[in-house]
Design a protein around this motif. Structure first.
Motif, PDB file in Angstrom:
ATOM      1  N   GLU A   1       0.859  -1.181   0.000  1.00 62.87           N
ATOM      2  CA  GLU A   1       0.000   0.000   0.000  1.00 62.87           C
ATOM      3  C   GLU A   1       0.897   1.234   0.000  1.00 62.87           C
ATOM      4  N   LEU A   2       0.821   2.024  -1.055  1.00 57.85           N
ATOM      5  CA  LEU A   2       1.696   3.193  -1.195  1.00 57.85           C
ATOM      6  C   LEU A   2       1.005   4.461  -0.697  1.00 57.85           C
ATOM      7  N   THR A   3       1.815   5.362  -0.162  1.00 60.16           N
ATOM      8  CA  THR A   3       1.291   6.595   0.428  1.00 60.16           C
ATOM      9  C   THR A   3       0.970   7.603  -0.671  1.00 60.16           C
ATOM     10  N   PRO A   4      -0.232   8.198  -0.643  1.00 54.95           N
ATOM     11  CA  PRO A   4      -0.617   9.194  -1.641  1.00 54.95           C
ATOM     12  C   PRO A   4      -0.146  10.588  -1.221  1.00 54.95           C
ATOM     13  N   PRO A   5      -0.356  11.593  -2.059  1.00 56.37           N
ATOM     14  CA  PRO A   5      -0.058  12.966  -1.627  1.00 56.37           C
ATOM     15  C   PRO A   5      -0.958  13.364  -0.455  1.00 56.37           C
ATOM     16  N   LEU A   6      -0.355  13.951   0.568  1.00 53.93           N
ATOM     17  CA  LEU A   6      -1.099  14.509   1.704  1.00 53.93           C
ATOM     18  C   LEU A   6      -0.830  16.003   1.775  1.00 53.93           C
ATOM     19  N   THR A   7      -1.654  16.731   2.500  1.00 55.48           N
ATOM     20  CA  THR A   7      -1.413  18.163   2.667  1.00 55.48           C
ATOM     21  C   THR A   7      -0.211  18.371   3.590  1.00 55.48           C
ATOM     22  N   ASP A   8       0.261  19.599   3.661  1.00 55.85           N
ATOM     23  CA  ASP A   8       1.398  19.916   4.536  1.00 55.85           C
ATOM     24  C   ASP A   8       1.093  19.591   5.997  1.00 55.85           C
ATOM     25  N   GLU A   9      -0.185  19.600   6.343  1.00 58.76           N
ATOM     26  CA  GLU A   9      -0.583  19.296   7.716  1.00 58.76           C
ATOM     27  C   GLU A   9      -0.814  17.800   7.918  1.00 58.76           C
ATOM     28  N   GLY A  10      -0.579  16.982   6.869  1.00 61.62           N
ATOM     29  CA  GLY A  10      -0.788  15.551   6.976  1.00 61.62           C
ATOM     30  C   GLY A  10      -2.225  15.121   6.793  1.00 61.62           C
ATOM     31  N   ARG A  11      -3.047  16.003   6.209  1.00 62.52           N
ATOM     32  CA  ARG A  11      -4.460  15.695   5.999  1.00 62.52           C
ATOM     33  C   ARG A  11      -4.644  15.014   4.639  1.00 62.52           C
ATOM     34  N   SER A  12      -5.592  14.084   4.577  1.00 62.56           N
ATOM     35  CA  SER A  12      -5.933  13.427   3.322  1.00 62.56           C
ATOM     36  C   SER A  12      -7.177  14.069   2.722  1.00 62.56           C
ATOM     37  N   GLU A  13      -7.026  14.626   1.522  1.00 56.92           N
ATOM     38  CA  GLU A  13      -8.179  15.242   0.857  1.00 56.92           C
ATOM     39  C   GLU A  13      -9.231  14.186   0.523  1.00 56.92           C
ATOM     40  N   PHE A  14      -8.781  12.965   0.200  1.00 54.24           N
ATOM     41  CA  PHE A  14      -9.719  11.888  -0.109  1.00 54.24           C
ATOM     42  C   PHE A  14     -10.559  11.535   1.123  1.00 54.24           C
ATOM     43  N   TRP A  15      -9.904  11.430   2.280  1.00 50.40           N
ATOM     44  CA  TRP A  15     -10.639  11.111   3.509  1.00 50.40           C
ATOM     45  C   TRP A  15     -11.624  12.212   3.862  1.00 50.40           C
ATOM     46  N   GLU A  16     -11.212  13.461   3.706  1.00 51.07           N
ATOM     47  CA  GLU A  16     -12.102  14.571   4.039  1.00 51.07           C
ATOM     48  C   GLU A  16     -13.358  14.550   3.175  1.00 51.07           C
ATOM     49  N   ALA A  17     -13.199  14.147   1.893  1.00 55.03           N
ATOM     50  CA  ALA A  17     -14.329  14.153   0.971  1.00 55.03           C
ATOM     51  C   ALA A  17     -15.239  12.952   1.123  1.00 55.03           C
ATOM     52  N   LEU A  18     -14.701  11.861   1.701  1.00 58.76           N
ATOM     53  CA  LEU A  18     -15.492  10.639   1.731  1.00 58.76           C
ATOM     54  C   LEU A  18     -15.572  10.024   3.136  1.00 58.76           C
ATOM     55  N   GLY A  19     -14.455   9.502   3.618  1.00 55.55           N
ATOM     56  CA  GLY A  19     -14.469   8.736   4.865  1.00 55.55           C
ATOM     57  C   GLY A  19     -14.973   9.512   6.058  1.00 55.55           C
ATOM     58  N   ARG A  20     -14.584  10.776   6.155  1.00 59.59           N
ATOM     59  CA  ARG A  20     -14.997  11.566   7.323  1.00 59.59           C
ATOM     60  C   ARG A  20     -16.506  11.769   7.336  1.00 59.59           C
ATOM     61  N   ARG A  21     -17.098  11.833   6.159  1.00 62.74           N
ATOM     62  CA  ARG A  21     -18.547  12.052   6.086  1.00 62.74           C
ATOM     63  C   ARG A  21     -19.336  10.834   6.586  1.00 62.74           C
ATOM     64  N   PHE A  22     -18.709   9.654   6.518  1.00 59.52           N
ATOM     65  CA  PHE A  22     -19.405   8.442   6.940  1.00 59.52           C
ATOM     66  C   PHE A  22     -19.038   8.006   8.354  1.00 59.52           C
ATOM     67  N   THR A  23     -17.903   8.489   8.877  1.00 60.23           N
ATOM     68  CA  THR A  23     -17.463   8.047  10.205  1.00 60.23           C
ATOM     69  C   THR A  23     -17.416   9.174  11.230  1.00 60.23           C
ATOM     70  N   GLY A  24     -17.278  10.416  10.761  1.00 64.22           N
ATOM     71  CA  GLY A  24     -17.147  11.546  11.677  1.00 64.22           C
ATOM     72  C   GLY A  24     -15.772  11.641  12.322  1.00 64.22           C
TER      73      GLY A  24
END
Length: 342
Positions: A164-187
């Motif tokens: 499993e390879l690491t994707p681009p993250l923000t400078d703060e270590g945030r995942s844009e993919f997680w913010e758009a999807l996973g966070r909406r389903f898990t909080g």
């Protein structure tokens, strides 16, 4: 300088913790308590005391002259079981066509998958920042040495290998993919959810949608990083591709990082390697360079010159001393660069 790749030991706790603190890997965090637990599990795995789905092998590369651990990598023998499934998104295509309008679209969708009979996984690749860009190519050594161990002990691993390879993250270590999807389903914030998933997958299975998710509905920032590899991880990607790994059209459900895989027997360090017995090697030329490894519970491996003669392999006396090789002992030999045969 002289370097040797070997199985981790409890004596490495302090140095491996210091090394891990230079980075931010989820499967090898810079936490002494966690490192201590992982080393204990690794020692039990090398000793053959754990079942496959609980075995995790940590390898370190040591600067022998300085007696210093300067790199690491790991193998998770089986990633995905009934107890802790392997979860991922499969990327598929769906066709939609309107007869009335005479137009159609091909949409990419994400389909959530759980695998309870998962593959072997590799990860945890670290090299001390002070030892990078050295001519010995320590990152490649510590990465490929894992496959030497797998070739010596194939019964301990699955017939396919995942990374499993690491994707681009923000400078703060945030995942844009997680913010758009996973966070909406898990909080949950990304780092918390990713850490929790190492030992508990129930919340993912319960909260993630069972239906296909259309990528066109996601934020453009999320789509941009999906299946991409971060800049710091691209050397690892290129190395994997050079030895037979391919993108599986699968991504991590947390950060959208790509999954690469290969059948174990087709991984070039395994496919092109040989089990040979050590000879004294009179008049050996030592024109070839490759990895030579031994052992199950006390694994050691070195990048060294070697010469194959009449079904035997000869290595320099220094290598024999470092690896504590006896004449007629069986070793595994594989090239280091894969245009050349062992």
């Amino acid at each position: 300088m002289s370097f040797i790749v070997r199985a981790v030991s409890k004596d490495d706790i302090t140095q491996l913790t210091d090394l891990a603190k230079q980075f931010n890997l989820l499967n090898l965090p810079g936490d002494r308590k966690i490192i201590t637990e992982k080393i204990a599990r690794s020692e039990a795995s090398f000793a053959g005391e754990l079942p496959k789905h609980k075995s995790e092998y940590i390898f370190v590369v040591e600067d022998v002259e300085e007696q210093m651990v300067v790199g690491s990598s790991l193998i998770i023998a089986k990633h995905g079981s009934e107890e802790v499934p392997h979860c991922y998104f499969k990327i598929l295509k769906r066709d939609h066509f309107s007869q009335d309008l005479g137009i159609g679209f091909i949409h990419q969708v994400l389909r959530f998958q759980l695998d309870t009979d998962g593959p072997t996984e590799i990860g945890g690749l670290l090299v001390d920042k002070a030892y990078r860009r050295r001519p010995e190519r320590l990152g490649k050594q510590i990465s490929l040495s894992r496959f030497v161990y797998m070739a010596l002990n194939p019964e301990r691993f699955e017939n396919r290998v995942l990374c499993e390879l690491t994707p681009p993250l923000t400078d703060e270590g945030r995942s844009e993919f997680w913010e758009a999807l996973g966070r909406r389903f898990t909080g949950l914030p990304y780092q918390e959810a990713d850490a929790l998933s190492q030992t508990n997958k129930e919340f993912i299975e319960s909260l993630f949608p069972e239906e296909d998710i259309y990528l066109s509905l996601l934020d453009s920032k999320a789509r941009l990083v999906l299946g991409r590899v971060g800049e710091a991880t691209k050397p690892a990607q290129h190395l994997l591709e050079s030895i037979g790994f391919q993108y599986l059209d699968e991504v991590d459900p947390f950060d959208g990082g790509p999954h690469y895989g290969c059948e174990t027997e087709k991984i070039l360090p395994i496919k092109m390697g040989k089990k040979l017995r050590v000879s004294e090697g009179k008049d050996a030329s030592f024109k070839q360079m490759g990895l030579v490894g031994i052992g199950s519970d006390d694994f050691k491996c070195m990048l060294t010159a070697y010469d194959i003669q009449d079904g035997y392999v000869a290595v320099p006396a220094k290598t024999r001393d470092r690896l504590k090789l006896d004449l007629d002992q069986e070793v595994f030999v594989t090239p280091f660069d894969f245009g050349k045969k062992a």
